[in-house]
Enzyme design. Structure first.
Site, PDB file in Angstrom:
ATOM      1  N   SER A  41      50.131  30.687  40.678  1.00 37.54           N
ATOM      2  CA  SER A  41      49.327  31.849  40.291  1.00 37.54           C
ATOM      3  C   SER A  41      47.828  31.599  40.342  1.00 37.54           C
ATOM      4  O   SER A  41      47.044  32.553  40.358  1.00 37.54           O
ATOM      5  CB  SER A  41      49.713  32.318  38.886  1.00 37.54           C
ATOM      6  OG  SER A  41      49.558  31.275  37.941  1.00 37.54           O
ATOM      7  N   ASP A 333      42.403  34.683  31.135  1.00 34.54           N
ATOM      8  CA  ASP A 333      43.567  35.039  30.322  1.00 34.54           C
ATOM      9  C   ASP A 333      44.164  33.775  29.716  1.00 34.54           C
ATOM     10  O   ASP A 333      43.530  32.713  29.764  1.00 34.54           O
ATOM     11  CB  ASP A 333      44.570  35.834  31.180  1.00 34.54           C
ATOM     12  CG  ASP A 333      45.226  35.006  32.274  1.00 34.54           C
ATOM     13  OD1 ASP A 333      44.977  33.781  32.354  1.00 34.54           O
ATOM     14  OD2 ASP A 333      46.026  35.569  33.058  1.00 34.54           O
ATOM     15  N   HIS A 336      44.664  31.326  33.140  1.00 36.99           N
ATOM     16  CA  HIS A 336      43.890  31.256  34.380  1.00 36.99           C
ATOM     17  C   HIS A 336      42.380  31.327  34.169  1.00 36.99           C
ATOM     18  O   HIS A 336      41.910  32.005  33.260  1.00 36.99           O
ATOM     19  CB  HIS A 336      44.309  32.407  35.308  1.00 36.99           C
ATOM     20  CG  HIS A 336      45.779  32.471  35.549  1.00 36.99           C
ATOM     21  ND1 HIS A 336      46.606  33.327  34.846  1.00 36.99           N
ATOM     22  CD2 HIS A 336      46.574  31.771  36.391  1.00 36.99           C
ATOM     23  CE1 HIS A 336      47.859  33.152  35.259  1.00 36.99           C
ATOM     24  NE2 HIS A 336      47.862  32.222  36.199  1.00 36.99           N
TER      25      HIS A 336
END
Length: 368
Positions: A41, A333, A336
């Site tokens: 991600s 977040d 990340h």
């Protein structure tokens, strides 16, 4: 008169610097025909939009500074988006699963990364759908065949030999596998950290060799960052108090030491290969320790948050609150980095010294 001359001199210097920067950009663009991206991600640009998965980012407030949510797990660009821009690409490298990633588009490179993906195939199963490294390589093999069909084998071999390949993977093998709360308790009891890391390295060795055998020659491998410092890890390990979670960081460091040796081995063993080891752990650790000097105001808390002392207990989504100035936060977040952090990481990988990336930085790799 002196003042006017000084202004002329300064103006000339600025113009020269800008000209040099443009020339470097053009030179890099000419030397890199394509950019192929593998990972999780941290570098996913939308592949998970097309699979059934609990790991998605194609909804607000993700992409708040990009314009729209695209499946990127950040407020703006990923590290590879920024590197692509620095390399002179006019468009962002597209996700493999997007219907528009076909034909001549593939000749400029493809992004295979998937949120929740890992080196090991059991990693990320809590998300249901995700594309792990073996499957990403299968997808690249399909792209490679498309390239050969389009321009012929000799031209394809040349293109792949000059292209940049980057791999950013491994964090989920810890966060969403070995360290998963409750679910991984039995594994931690019977499998030592050393044994788990050895399994990761053994699998990664095969994967990197396969990438080489498929034609890749310029290969950048990022290590695992200080995962014990992300808001999620800090919130699920409250005993750490104001500090980062030591076990998580120790696991990352254990893996990174073995990874660096692996990269050195492959560089020696595989003819004409140029493997580069990107020390993202060192870069992010430096940002966290000196965040004020980098222009940040918050190095601990998630900008996009719902609950938790560090805003790390609930993934970023429509119910989340968002900080007003994302450029002042290291973390977007619970997991990340923000666009602002990604810019620093990307530029240090492009032009950094051997403390950041070895044996050469991306600019040097491109020109080699």
């Amino acid at each position: 008169m002196v003042f006017i001359l000084d202004r002329q001199i300064i103006g000339g210097i600025v113009a020269a610097i800008l000209t040099a920067s443009i020339l470097v950009g053009l030179c890099l663009a000419q030397n890199v025909p394509a950019n192929f991206v593998f990972g999780d991600s941290l570098v996913d640009v939308g592949n998970n939009n097309y699979i059934v998965s609990l790991s998605k980012a194609n909804y607000v407030p993700n992409g708040i500074d990009f314009g729209i949510p695209t499946g990127r797990f950040t407020n703006g660009r990923t590290i590879v988006d920024i590197i692509g821009q620095e390399l002179g690409f006019k468009e962002f490298t597209p996700p493999y699963l997007a219907p528009t990633t076909s034909g001549s588009v593939v000749l400029k490179g493809v992004n295979y990364a998937s949120g929740g993906g890992g080196i090991l195939n059991q990693t990320g199963k809590i998300f249901v759908g995700r594309i792990n490294m073996d499957a990403q390589l299968d997808n690249f093999a399909n792209s490679r065949q498309d390239i050969i069909s389009s321009i012929g084998h000799p031209a394809a071999q040349k293109l792949l030999g000059k292209a940049i390949f980057s791999i950013t993977i491994g964090s989920n093998d810890f966060i969403n596998n070995y360290l998963t709360p409750i679910i991984s308790a039995a594994e931690q009891q019977f499998v030592t950290p050393e044994a788990f890391v050895a399994t990761m390295i053994s699998r990664f060795r095969l994967q990197l060799r396969r990438l080489y055998n498929l034609g890749a020659r310029k290969i950048l491998v990022a290590n695992v960052g200080p995962i014990g410092c992300i808001p999620y890890q800090r919130d699920v390990n409250p005993a750490a108090g104001d500090n980062c979670v030591s076990l998580s960081n120790q696991l990352a460091q254990l893996f990174n030491a073995k990874l660096k040796s692996l990269i050195e081995d492959l560089s020696t063993d595989l003819q004409e290969s140029k493997f580069v080891y990107a020390d993202v752990y060192h870069i992010v650790e430096d940002i966290l320790q000196n965040y004020i000097s980098y222009g940040f105001e918050n190095a601990n808390y998630a900008c996009c948050y719902v609950s938790g002392r560090f805003g790390g207990l609930v993934p970023c989504g429509p119910p989340s609150k968002v900080c007003e100035d994302r450029s002042k936060y290291v973390f977007w977040d619970p997991y990340h980095p923000s666009d602002a952090t990604n810019v620093i990481i990307a530029r240090r990988l492009m032009d950094g010294d051997s403390n950041d990336i070895t044996p050469m930085n991306i600019t040097q790799l491109v020109l080699s």
